[in-house]
Design a protein around this motif. Structure first.
Motif, mmCIF file in Angstrom:
data_model
loop_
_atom_site.group_PDB
_atom_site.id
_atom_site.type_symbol
_atom_site.label_atom_id
_atom_site.label_comp_id
_atom_site.label_asym_id
_atom_site.label_seq_id
_atom_site.Cartn_x
_atom_site.Cartn_y
_atom_site.Cartn_z
ATOM 1 N N THR A 309 0.874 -1.169 0.000
ATOM 2 C CA THR A 309 0.000 0.000 0.000
ATOM 3 C C THR A 309 0.912 1.220 0.000
ATOM 4 O O THR A 309 1.945 1.242 0.671
ATOM 5 C CB THR A 309 -0.886 0.041 1.252
ATOM 6 O OG1 THR A 309 -0.066 0.050 2.426
ATOM 7 C CG2 THR A 309 -1.796 -1.163 1.299
ATOM 8 N N ILE A 310 0.543 2.253 -0.764
ATOM 9 C CA ILE A 310 1.341 3.473 -0.769
ATOM 10 C C ILE A 310 0.553 4.674 -0.246
ATOM 11 O O ILE A 310 1.077 5.784 -0.189
ATOM 12 C CB ILE A 310 1.908 3.780 -2.171
ATOM 13 C CG1 ILE A 310 0.791 3.980 -3.193
ATOM 14 C CG2 ILE A 310 2.856 2.675 -2.618
ATOM 15 C CD1 ILE A 310 1.266 4.530 -4.521
ATOM 16 N N SER A 311 -0.696 4.429 0.134
ATOM 17 C CA SER A 311 -1.516 5.433 0.807
ATOM 18 C C SER A 311 -2.704 4.699 1.405
ATOM 19 O O SER A 311 -2.783 3.469 1.317
ATOM 20 C CB SER A 311 -1.981 6.520 -0.179
ATOM 21 O OG SER A 311 -2.998 6.029 -1.027
ATOM 22 N N ASP A 312 -3.628 5.463 1.991
ATOM 23 C CA ASP A 312 -4.800 4.802 2.563
ATOM 24 C C ASP A 312 -5.787 4.356 1.495
ATOM 25 O O ASP A 312 -6.787 3.701 1.799
ATOM 26 C CB ASP A 312 -5.497 5.723 3.569
ATOM 27 C CG ASP A 312 -5.958 7.034 2.946
ATOM 28 O OD1 ASP A 312 -5.596 7.306 1.778
ATOM 29 O OD2 ASP A 312 -6.671 7.796 3.624
ATOM 30 N N LYS A 313 -5.481 4.681 0.221
ATOM 31 C CA LYS A 313 -6.351 4.277 -0.873
ATOM 32 C C LYS A 313 -5.633 3.463 -1.940
ATOM 33 O O LYS A 313 -6.250 2.618 -2.594
ATOM 34 C CB LYS A 313 -6.974 5.509 -1.534
ATOM 35 C CG LYS A 313 -7.970 6.266 -0.678
ATOM 36 C CD LYS A 313 -8.590 7.415 -1.467
ATOM 37 C CE LYS A 313 -9.638 8.136 -0.647
ATOM 38 N NZ LYS A 313 -10.274 9.246 -1.412
ATOM 39 N N ARG A 314 -4.349 3.730 -2.134
ATOM 40 C CA ARG A 314 -3.656 3.184 -3.293
ATOM 41 C C ARG A 314 -2.710 2.029 -2.961
ATOM 42 O O ARG A 314 -2.107 1.984 -1.889
ATOM 43 C CB ARG A 314 -2.879 4.284 -4.023
ATOM 44 C CG ARG A 314 -3.799 5.294 -4.676
ATOM 45 C CD ARG A 314 -3.057 6.274 -5.570
ATOM 46 N NE ARG A 314 -4.006 7.076 -6.335
ATOM 47 C CZ ARG A 314 -3.670 7.947 -7.272
ATOM 48 N NH1 ARG A 314 -2.391 8.148 -7.560
ATOM 49 N NH2 ARG A 314 -4.594 8.623 -7.916
ATOM 50 N N LEU A 315 -2.598 1.119 -3.928
ATOM 51 C CA LEU A 315 -1.685 -0.014 -3.826
ATOM 52 C C LEU A 315 -0.735 0.026 -5.016
ATOM 53 O O LEU A 315 -1.018 0.643 -6.043
ATOM 54 C CB LEU A 315 -2.450 -1.342 -3.827
ATOM 55 C CG LEU A 315 -3.457 -1.546 -2.704
ATOM 56 C CD1 LEU A 315 -4.849 -1.177 -3.192
ATOM 57 C CD2 LEU A 315 -3.450 -2.993 -2.232
ATOM 58 N N ARG A 316 0.411 -0.673 -4.871
ATOM 59 C CA ARG A 316 1.403 -0.675 -5.943
ATOM 60 C C ARG A 316 1.888 -2.091 -6.214
ATOM 61 O O ARG A 316 2.140 -2.871 -5.284
ATOM 62 C CB ARG A 316 2.593 0.210 -5.564
ATOM 63 C CG ARG A 316 3.600 0.385 -6.693
ATOM 64 C CD ARG A 316 4.811 1.193 -6.251
ATOM 65 N NE ARG A 316 5.749 0.379 -5.478
ATOM 66 C CZ ARG A 316 6.984 0.762 -5.180
ATOM 67 N NH1 ARG A 316 7.422 1.946 -5.555
ATOM 68 N NH2 ARG A 316 7.788 -0.025 -4.474
#
Length: 339
Positions: A309-316
């Protein structure tokens, strides 16, 4: 099957790289007597059409050395708001160079010439002296997005017209060069300095190179020493970079194909709200509103598939030397079972 999509830094040296390390001729690089490091520095400078280069331990180190070498304390550095030099280097611009930043909202990590122009401070004692512009190609948090050379040319003109230095964080620059079918020299003529990592897409265990004029590199060498970056028999690592330059550049296209295949699968997955355009080897996506990315990561981990996860919404997801076509297909099959 264990699949590690967390980063292209998790790949392991190939047998060819290990053999190159064993056979490397080495010396003391602080005395500038390591022939393998010297060869790598000369080769990279020639490849990019720049005067000189300097071996560094990491991309963060080469970026921070560049910033400290180009600026003086109290200056202001212009960069994109999610650029690596600002977001992921531990506050190094302030700590190492004594500079402040002016961050700009870009398009998937890429800023424009007109934004740079509007952000330059006037010659006013109340304002920090704008001295440096940093670009990132490809953009990490921009999903591996690539700059167009025409836009870089415009930014360079703004820098020249306003007596600014232009630095490139090219941690994944070879991914951009392969994707855009450009040459290293295309970038070498546009930047005052360039940092290029070997430990990402090129698959080396460590290392980065900093390129620029001879005068700049002489100063950077002194800064590297102050940072504790003077390595001794660094040729064992430089040998892996030389091997990668000969064997691992063209294969980056395979990583890009894998990423695009994963991006397409995620785009058709009902639980995914958005996937950033996939240009190179990074896939950034968001789940539907209300879904916790950490839960998705946990479910994948149960299947022995690792992602971030790279934020509370996004994944990488990052494809790399250690990811095979079979692994990509396996991930997609697992994803389809989550429906």
């Amino acid at each position: 099957m264990r699949i590690d999509f967390r980063s292209d830094t998790v790949s392991k040296p190939t047998f060819g790289m290990l053999d190159a390390m064993i056979r490397a001729e080495v010396g003391d690089d602080v005395f500038r007597e390591d022939p393998t490091v010297n060869l790598l520095e000369k080769k990279m400078a020639s490849l990019f059409g720049m005067e000189s280069s300097l071996w560094c331990a990491s991309g963060t180190m080469s970026n921070q050395i560049a910033i400290a070498s180009h600026t003086r304390p109290g200056d202001e550095v212009i960069c994109e708001q999610e650029s690596h030099v600002y977001y992921y280097e531990g506050g190094g611009i302030a700590f190492n160079a004594g500079c402040q930043t002016k961050t700009l909202a870009g398009d998937r990590g890429r800023i424009r010439a007109d934004q740079v122009l509007k952000s330059i401070n006037p010659d006013d004692v109340h304002k920090a002296r704008t001295s440096l512009v940093c670009l990132e190609n490809t953009s990490n948090r921009g999903g591996g997005s690539c700059y167009e050379l025409t836009e870089i040319e415009k930014i360079r003109k703004v820098c020249d017209d306003n007596h600014l230095i232009l630095h490139l964080d090219g941690a994944r620059l070879f991914n951009a060069l392969v994707a855009k079918k450009e040459s290293p020299a295309d970038h070498g003529k546009l930047f005052h300095s360039i940092s290029v990592c070997f430990n990402k897409g090129l698959g080396c265990p460590a290392g980065s190179i900093l390129l620029g004029t001879q005068k700049f590199i002489d100063r950077a060498r002194r800064v590297r020493k102050v940072f504790g970056g003077g390595m001794r028999q660094a040729g064992y690592l430089a040998a892996t970079a030389l091997y990668a330059l000969d064997h691992h550049i063209d294969r980056l296209a395979t990583d890009h194909e894998h990423a695009k295949k994963i991006g397409a699968a995620l785009s058709s997955y009902p639980g995914v709200k958005m996937v950033l355009p996939v240009e190179t080897n990074l896939v950034i996506f968001e789940l539907n509103d209300g879904d916790d990315p950490r839960h998705f990561v946990g479910r994948m981990k149960e299947k022995n598939i690792l992602l971030l996860t790279i934020s509370d919404k996004r994944l990488r997801i990052v494809t790399h030397l250690g990811i095979t076509g079979e692994m990509v297909d396996h991930f997609i099959n697992i994803l389809n079972k989550f429906r």
